[in-house]
Design an enzyme around this catalytic site. Structure first.
Site, PDB file in Angstrom:
ATOM      1  N   GLY A   8       0.697  -1.198  -0.134  1.00 45.75           N
ATOM      2  CA  GLY A   8      -0.012  -0.180  -0.087  1.00 45.75           C
ATOM      3  C   GLY A   8       0.885   1.323   0.014  1.00 45.75           C
ATOM      4  N   ALA A   9       1.868   1.402  -0.776  1.00 44.27           N
ATOM      5  CA  ALA A   9       2.885   2.527  -0.905  1.00 44.27           C
ATOM      6  C   ALA A   9       2.780   3.402  -1.895  1.00 44.27           C
ATOM      7  CB  ALA A   9       4.302   1.875  -0.745  1.00 44.27           C
ATOM      8  N   ASN A  10       1.819   3.487  -2.676  1.00 43.98           N
ATOM      9  CA  ASN A  10       1.687   4.434  -3.986  1.00 43.98           C
ATOM     10  C   ASN A  10       1.332   5.905  -3.329  1.00 43.98           C
ATOM     11  OD1 ASN A  10      -0.880   2.548  -3.691  1.00 43.98           O
ATOM     12  ND2 ASN A  10      -1.593   4.128  -5.110  1.00 43.98           N
ATOM     13  N   ILE A  13       1.490   7.851   3.668  1.00 42.74           N
ATOM     14  CA  ILE A  13       2.611   7.434   4.521  1.00 42.74           C
ATOM     15  C   ILE A  13       3.268   6.446   3.822  1.00 42.74           C
ATOM     16  CG2 ILE A  13       3.241   6.243   6.695  1.00 42.74           C
ATOM     17  CD1 ILE A  13       0.288   7.752   7.977  1.00 42.74           C
ATOM     18  N   GLY A  14       2.872   5.217   3.123  1.00 41.91           N
ATOM     19  CA  GLY A  14       3.483   4.408   2.789  1.00 41.91           C
ATOM     20  C   GLY A  14       4.611   4.838   1.504  1.00 41.91           C
ATOM     21  N   SER A 140      -2.813   1.168  14.465  1.00 43.18           N
ATOM     22  CA  SER A 140      -3.480   2.597  14.786  1.00 43.18           C
ATOM     23  C   SER A 140      -3.765   2.604  16.350  1.00 43.18           C
ATOM     24  CB  SER A 140      -4.656   2.689  14.168  1.00 43.18           C
ATOM     25  OG  SER A 140      -5.583   3.603  14.721  1.00 43.18           O
ATOM     26  N   TYR A 163     -12.707  -1.258  11.830  1.00 45.09           N
ATOM     27  CA  TYR A 163     -11.425  -0.715  11.699  1.00 45.09           C
ATOM     28  C   TYR A 163     -10.682  -0.947  13.161  1.00 45.09           C
ATOM     29  CZ  TYR A 163      -7.102   2.075  10.911  1.00 45.09           C
ATOM     30  OH  TYR A 163      -6.080   2.577  10.707  1.00 45.09           O
TER      31      TYR A 163
END
Length: 245
Positions: A8-10, A13-14, A140, A163
């Site tokens: 999930g780095a696109n 924070i990623g 979180s 969540y």
């Protein structure tokens, strides 16, 4: 050169974590569910002077996608030094305990909990080939049962039936994983980057992605004497950054 995979780095924070790791001389695989979007980001990063970041397609809810990503990294690197399980979803809103559909809760767990397990188990063999393997599961503060039970906590009123529990489950899994790997070179921790202004929360958080990424990296690139099975939070004012579970 050490290598890292960030799911999930696109964006957000990623992405910032990928940039900061790259600047430290680590080859980073920028995980993205959509390879085209990932490559678009890489194009921008290349123009900015980044050289050791590569987009890789990985959907943490799809076993075939995870295995394909593992095979690519194995062919190119032979091992993996750092795994940052960053991919996550918030789910529908509001998330009340009395009315949120079970399928909606399952969808959040599929990414935030089961997805992390699938990725971790698949990449474990490559991580074991590293001299200093690191696994950081991004959590979180909303996953802390202790804080959620404290009316004086500043985010006490923020409850999310899908969540929050998905992150509590992730925390619990991390404790077990860290315990099983405690007699090896692995360091396994959960890291809360803090309430950060991102697309994820419509930029409502007070923190910056730069601070969040720096905090993640600080508690990922630890030495052989570093902690394992710990919960760190960028929202904890104590210098240690240790959060209650």
């Amino acid at each position: 050169m050490k290598s890292a995979l960030i799911t999930g780095a696109n964006r957000s924070i990623g992405l910032e974590t990928a940039k900061q790791l790259s600047k430290q001389g680590i080859f980073v695989y920028l995980g993205s569910r959509d390879l085209a979007k990932g490559n678009e980001v890489i194009g921008t990063l290349t123009e900015q002077g980044f050289k050791n970041i590569k987009a890789i397609e990985i959907d943490v809810t799809n076993a075939d996608s995870i295995i394909a990503a593992k095979n690519i990294i194995e062919q190119e690197q032979g091992k993996l030094d750092i795994l940052i399980n960053n991919a996550g979803v918030l789910g529908v809103n509001p998330q009340t305990a009395t009315e949120t559909a079970v399928d909606d809760i399952k969808a959040v767990f599929e990414t935030n909990f089961f997805g992390v397990i699938q990725v971790t188990q698949t990449f474990l063999d490559l991580l074991k080939k590293s001299d200093a393997p690191r696994i950081s599961n991004i959590t979180s503060g909303l996953g802390s049962l202790t804080l959620h039970s404290d009316p004086s906590w500043k985010y006490y009123q923020v409850k999310a039936a899908a969540y929050g529990p998905s992150k509590s489950a992730l925390n619990a899994y991390t404790i077990v994983l860290a315990y099983e790997l405690k007699d090896s070179a692995f360091k396994v921790n959960v890291i809360d980057p803090g309430y950060t202004a991102t697309d994820f929360n419509h930029h409502s958080g007070p923190g910056t992605v730069e601070s969040a990424a720096s905090f993640i990296i600080k508690h990922t690139l630890t030495d052989e004497n570093g902690p394992t099975g710990q919960f760190f939070s960028n929202d904890i004012e104590d210098e240690s950054g240790i959060s209650p579970w």
